[in-house]
Design a protein around this motif. Structure first.
Motif, PDB file in Angstrom:
ATOM      1  N   GLN A 206      26.189  22.504 -15.627  1.00  0.00           N
ATOM      2  CA  GLN A 206      27.551  21.986 -15.688  1.00  0.00           C
ATOM      3  C   GLN A 206      27.811  21.120 -14.468  1.00  0.00           C
ATOM      4  OE1 GLN A 206      29.278  26.042 -16.195  1.00  0.00           O
ATOM      5  NE2 GLN A 206      30.300  25.143 -17.976  1.00  0.00           N
ATOM      6  N   ILE A 207      28.324  19.914 -14.702  1.00  0.00           N
ATOM      7  CA  ILE A 207      28.514  18.927 -13.644  1.00  0.00           C
ATOM      8  C   ILE A 207      29.943  18.412 -13.710  1.00  0.00           C
ATOM      9  CG2 ILE A 207      27.665  16.757 -12.670  1.00  0.00           C
ATOM     10  CD1 ILE A 207      25.199  17.387 -14.775  1.00  0.00           C
ATOM     11  N   GLY A 208      30.587  18.289 -12.571  1.00  0.00           N
ATOM     12  CA  GLY A 208      31.925  17.725 -12.507  1.00  0.00           C
ATOM     13  C   GLY A 208      32.124  17.000 -11.192  1.00  0.00           C
ATOM     14  N   GLY A 209      32.977  15.972 -11.219  1.00  0.00           N
ATOM     15  CA  GLY A 209      33.224  15.238  -9.987  1.00  0.00           C
ATOM     16  C   GLY A 209      33.816  13.870 -10.262  1.00  0.00           C
ATOM     17  N   GLU A 210      33.525  12.918  -9.374  1.00  0.00           N
ATOM     18  CA  GLU A 210      33.997  11.559  -9.558  1.00  0.00           C
ATOM     19  C   GLU A 210      33.342  10.965 -10.809  1.00  0.00           C
ATOM     20  OE1 GLU A 210      33.407   9.227  -6.075  1.00  0.00           O
ATOM     21  OE2 GLU A 210      34.605  10.569  -4.789  1.00  0.00           O
ATOM     22  N   PRO A 211      34.032  10.032 -11.499  1.00  0.00           N
ATOM     23  CA  PRO A 211      33.449   9.426 -12.709  1.00  0.00           C
ATOM     24  C   PRO A 211      32.017   8.973 -12.468  1.00  0.00           C
ATOM     25  CG  PRO A 211      35.704   8.711 -12.451  1.00  0.00           C
ATOM     26  CD  PRO A 211      35.370   9.496 -11.215  1.00  0.00           C
ATOM     27  N   MET A 212      31.141   9.366 -13.374  1.00  0.00           N
ATOM     28  CA  MET A 212      29.704   9.166 -13.178  1.00  0.00           C
ATOM     29  C   MET A 212      29.062   8.528 -14.398  1.00  0.00           C
ATOM     30  SD  MET A 212      28.697  13.226 -13.552  1.00  0.00           S
ATOM     31  CE  MET A 212      30.269  13.813 -12.932  1.00  0.00           C
ATOM     32  N   THR A 213      27.907   7.908 -14.177  1.00  0.00           N
ATOM     33  CA  THR A 213      27.111   7.318 -15.248  1.00  0.00           C
ATOM     34  C   THR A 213      25.972   8.264 -15.583  1.00  0.00           C
ATOM     35  OG1 THR A 213      27.611   5.060 -14.556  1.00  0.00           O
ATOM     36  CG2 THR A 213      25.680   5.364 -15.953  1.00  0.00           C
ATOM     37  N   VAL A 214      25.902   8.668 -16.848  1.00  0.00           N
ATOM     38  CA  VAL A 214      24.868   9.599 -17.300  1.00  0.00           C
ATOM     39  C   VAL A 214      23.838   8.842 -18.130  1.00  0.00           C
ATOM     40  CG1 VAL A 214      24.375  11.689 -18.623  1.00  0.00           C
ATOM     41  CG2 VAL A 214      26.523  11.491 -17.340  1.00  0.00           C
ATOM     42  N   VAL A 215      22.574   8.996 -17.788  1.00  0.00           N
ATOM     43  CA  VAL A 215      21.478   8.407 -18.562  1.00  0.00           C
ATOM     44  C   VAL A 215      20.684   9.554 -19.170  1.00  0.00           C
ATOM     45  CG1 VAL A 215      19.430   6.941 -18.509  1.00  0.00           C
ATOM     46  CG2 VAL A 215      21.370   6.430 -17.004  1.00  0.00           C
ATOM     47  N   HIS A 216      20.567   9.566 -20.498  1.00  0.00           N
ATOM     48  CA  HIS A 216      19.836  10.639 -21.168  1.00  0.00           C
ATOM     49  C   HIS A 216      18.781  10.036 -22.081  1.00  0.00           C
ATOM     50  CE1 HIS A 216      22.746  10.074 -24.588  1.00  0.00           C
ATOM     51  NE2 HIS A 216      23.519   9.767 -23.580  1.00  0.00           N
ATOM     52  N   ASP A 217      17.527  10.414 -21.833  1.00  0.00           N
ATOM     53  CA  ASP A 217      16.376   9.896 -22.582  1.00  0.00           C
ATOM     54  C   ASP A 217      16.367   8.375 -22.606  1.00  0.00           C
ATOM     55  OD1 ASP A 217      15.250  12.401 -23.185  1.00  0.00           O
ATOM     56  OD2 ASP A 217      16.662  12.691 -24.828  1.00  0.00           O
ATOM     57  N   GLY A 218      16.695   7.789 -21.449  1.00  0.00           N
ATOM     58  CA  GLY A 218      16.651   6.341 -21.298  1.00  0.00           C
ATOM     59  C   GLY A 218      17.860   5.600 -21.817  1.00  0.00           C
ATOM     60  N   VAL A 219      18.821   6.301 -22.383  1.00  0.00           N
ATOM     61  CA  VAL A 219      20.023   5.672 -22.945  1.00  0.00           C
ATOM     62  C   VAL A 219      21.207   5.958 -22.029  1.00  0.00           C
ATOM     63  CG1 VAL A 219      21.604   5.586 -24.905  1.00  0.00           C
ATOM     64  CG2 VAL A 219      19.147   5.928 -25.285  1.00  0.00           C
ATOM     65  N   THR A 220      21.899   4.902 -21.598  1.00  0.00           N
ATOM     66  CA  THR A 220      23.058   5.059 -20.731  1.00  0.00           C
ATOM     67  C   THR A 220      24.292   5.384 -21.567  1.00  0.00           C
ATOM     68  OG1 THR A 220      22.144   3.499 -19.139  1.00  0.00           O
ATOM     69  CG2 THR A 220      24.497   3.955 -18.980  1.00  0.00           C
ATOM     70  N   HIS A 221      24.964   6.461 -21.217  1.00  0.00           N
ATOM     71  CA  HIS A 221      26.194   6.810 -21.920  1.00  0.00           C
ATOM     72  C   HIS A 221      27.190   5.657 -21.791  1.00  0.00           C
ATOM     73  CE1 HIS A 221      28.816   9.667 -23.896  1.00  0.00           C
ATOM     74  NE2 HIS A 221      29.765   9.443 -23.008  1.00  0.00           N
ATOM     75  N   PRO A 222      27.912   5.313 -22.869  1.00  0.00           N
ATOM     76  CA  PRO A 222      28.710   4.089 -22.871  1.00  0.00           C
ATOM     77  C   PRO A 222      29.918   4.081 -21.948  1.00  0.00           C
ATOM     78  CG  PRO A 222      29.035   5.334 -24.908  1.00  0.00           C
ATOM     79  CD  PRO A 222      27.898   5.969 -24.187  1.00  0.00           C
ATOM     80  N   ARG A 223      30.309   5.229 -21.393  1.00  0.00           N
ATOM     81  CA  ARG A 223      31.470   5.220 -20.503  1.00  0.00           C
ATOM     82  C   ARG A 223      31.256   6.198 -19.343  1.00  0.00           C
ATOM     83  NH1 ARG A 223      32.584   8.138 -25.003  1.00  0.00           N
ATOM     84  NH2 ARG A 223      33.354  10.274 -24.705  1.00  0.00           N
ATOM     85  N   LEU A 224      31.978   5.955 -18.270  1.00  0.00           N
ATOM     86  CA  LEU A 224      31.955   6.876 -17.148  1.00  0.00           C
ATOM     87  C   LEU A 224      32.625   8.184 -17.548  1.00  0.00           C
ATOM     88  CD1 LEU A 224      32.993   4.468 -14.246  1.00  0.00           C
ATOM     89  CD2 LEU A 224      30.688   5.249 -14.803  1.00  0.00           C
ATOM     90  N   VAL A 225      32.092   9.287 -17.064  1.00  0.00           N
ATOM     91  CA  VAL A 225      32.643  10.600 -17.419  1.00  0.00           C
ATOM     92  C   VAL A 225      32.878  11.413 -16.146  1.00  0.00           C
ATOM     93  CG1 VAL A 225      31.626  10.668 -19.722  1.00  0.00           C
ATOM     94  CG2 VAL A 225      30.319  11.523 -17.768  1.00  0.00           C
ATOM     95  N   PRO A 226      33.930  12.229 -16.109  1.00  0.00           N
ATOM     96  CA  PRO A 226      34.185  13.073 -14.936  1.00  0.00           C
ATOM     97  C   PRO A 226      33.437  14.400 -14.986  1.00  0.00           C
ATOM     98  CG  PRO A 226      36.001  13.262 -16.464  1.00  0.00           C
ATOM     99  CD  PRO A 226      35.044  12.268 -17.070  1.00  0.00           C
ATOM    100  N   ARG A 227      32.908  14.725 -16.153  1.00  0.00           N
ATOM    101  CA  ARG A 227      32.177  15.996 -16.290  1.00  0.00           C
ATOM    102  C   ARG A 227      31.143  15.862 -17.403  1.00  0.00           C
ATOM    103  NH1 ARG A 227      37.221  16.495 -18.126  1.00  0.00           N
ATOM    104  NH2 ARG A 227      37.881  17.178 -16.073  1.00  0.00           N
ATOM    105  N   TRP A 228      30.109  16.685 -17.316  1.00  0.00           N
ATOM    106  CA  TRP A 228      29.033  16.657 -18.304  1.00  0.00           C
ATOM    107  C   TRP A 228      28.362  18.025 -18.306  1.00  0.00           C
ATOM    108  CZ3 TRP A 228      27.779  12.407 -21.380  1.00  0.00           C
ATOM    109  CH2 TRP A 228      26.626  12.533 -22.157  1.00  0.00           C
ATOM    110  N   THR A 229      27.958  18.479 -19.481  1.00  0.00           N
ATOM    111  CA  THR A 229      27.241  19.747 -19.589  1.00  0.00           C
ATOM    112  C   THR A 229      26.038  19.599 -20.492  1.00  0.00           C
ATOM    113  OG1 THR A 229      29.272  21.040 -19.285  1.00  0.00           O
ATOM    114  CG2 THR A 229      27.410  22.169 -20.286  1.00  0.00           C
ATOM    115  N   TRP A 230      24.889  20.085 -20.024  1.00  0.00           N
ATOM    116  CA  TRP A 230      23.717  20.270 -20.872  1.00  0.00           C
ATOM    117  C   TRP A 230      23.546  21.771 -21.077  1.00  0.00           C
ATOM    118  CZ3 TRP A 230      22.586  16.098 -17.250  1.00  0.00           C
ATOM    119  CH2 TRP A 230      22.353  14.870 -17.877  1.00  0.00           C
ATOM    120  N   PHE A 231      23.258  22.188 -22.295  1.00  0.00           N
ATOM    121  CA  PHE A 231      23.127  23.614 -22.554  1.00  0.00           C
ATOM    122  C   PHE A 231      22.081  23.862 -23.630  1.00  0.00           C
ATOM    123  CE2 PHE A 231      26.364  21.934 -25.343  1.00  0.00           C
ATOM    124  CZ  PHE A 231      26.168  22.557 -26.562  1.00  0.00           C
TER     125      PHE A 231
END
Length: 242
Positions: A206-231
């Motif tokens: 679980q990740i939270g903080g300032e708006p961040m860019t997430v790259v998953h399997d080489g694909v950049t998520h289309p928008r900045l996010v303040p939180r992200w969870t992998w489970f």
């Protein structure tokens, strides 16, 4: 798996390298080659429009994905969404990728032979809370905030990079400068520390903080996010590994 039949299909994703052929296989009553397997050439990225009809009409027992990590993740996502995690997945990349390193998979001709004649076994299926899956590598760089893996604090404050990979033991995460994938070392931070970087492995990150860019399997998520969870999903993925 002892024989090849119409329940096995090869998905050739757009831009994938040609599969090695002919590929003689041993251990069966008559030699088989990769061309014996129905090949479906996808003109676009794997998605519900081209994968769901294949799963519905052909009802394959094993799907071989020729492409990259993003293609593999897209196919796995359709298995998840259509409740077909009973389908075995084999991976046929042109070269080494984060997913091949995460799962100890070969590439090229060796990958083709494994995809056809190998045995599938359960591995953790990693999802995210934005509706995707992770098969090879997730990265956030840079990052300012906090990251927890289960009860373990992995990052607090500012970090140049956070890397997450699926492993047979769960989800491994490490904060730091290195681009190398985490190896599952458990090095958590003290819960009251004002800032720091560590590593861990567990069921959820679980990740939270300032708006961040997430790259998953080489694909950049289309928008900045303040939180992200992998489970870890409650059901495993059937991956051809041996």
């Amino acid at each position: 798996m002892t024989s090849i039949d119409s329940e096995v299909v090869l998905l050739a994703c757009a831009g994938s390298a040609p599969a090695p052929r002919p590929l003689p296989l041993h251990g069966s009553r008559r030699p088989r080659t990769l061309p014996d397997i129905p090949r479906i050439d996808l003109s676009g990225p794997p998605d519900r429009s081209n994968i769901d009809p294949i799963l519905r009409d052909r009802s394959p027992r094993r799907v071989i994905v020729a492409g990259g990590d993003a293609d593999l993740a897209a196919v796995v996502l359709r298995l998840l969404r259509t409740e077909r995690l009973d389908v075995e997945i084999a991976y046929l990349p042109a070269g080494p990728t984060p997913a091949t390193r995460a799962w100890g998979l070969p590439h090229g001709r060796a990958a083709a032979e494994l995809a056809v004649a190998g045995t599938a076994g359960p591995v953790p299926l990693v999802r995210d809370d934005n509706g995707g899956v992770l098969v090879g590598r997730g990265e956030i760089s840079p990052i300012v905030g906090e990251c927890w893996c289960d009860q373990h604090l992995v990052l607090r404050g500012r970090g140049p990079r956070l890397v997450v990979v699926p492993t047979p033991d769960g989800i491994a995460v490490r904060a730091g400068r290195s681009r190398r994938p985490p190896d599952g070392t458990l090095r958590p931070l003290p819960p009251k520390i004002p800032s720091g970087r560590g590593s861990a492995v567990g069921r959820a990150v679980q990740i939270g903080g300032e708006p961040m860019t997430v790259v998953h399997d080489g694909v950049t998520h289309p928008r900045l996010v303040p939180r992200w969870t992998w489970f870890r999903h409650t059901e495993d993925l059937l991956l051809v590994r041996a």
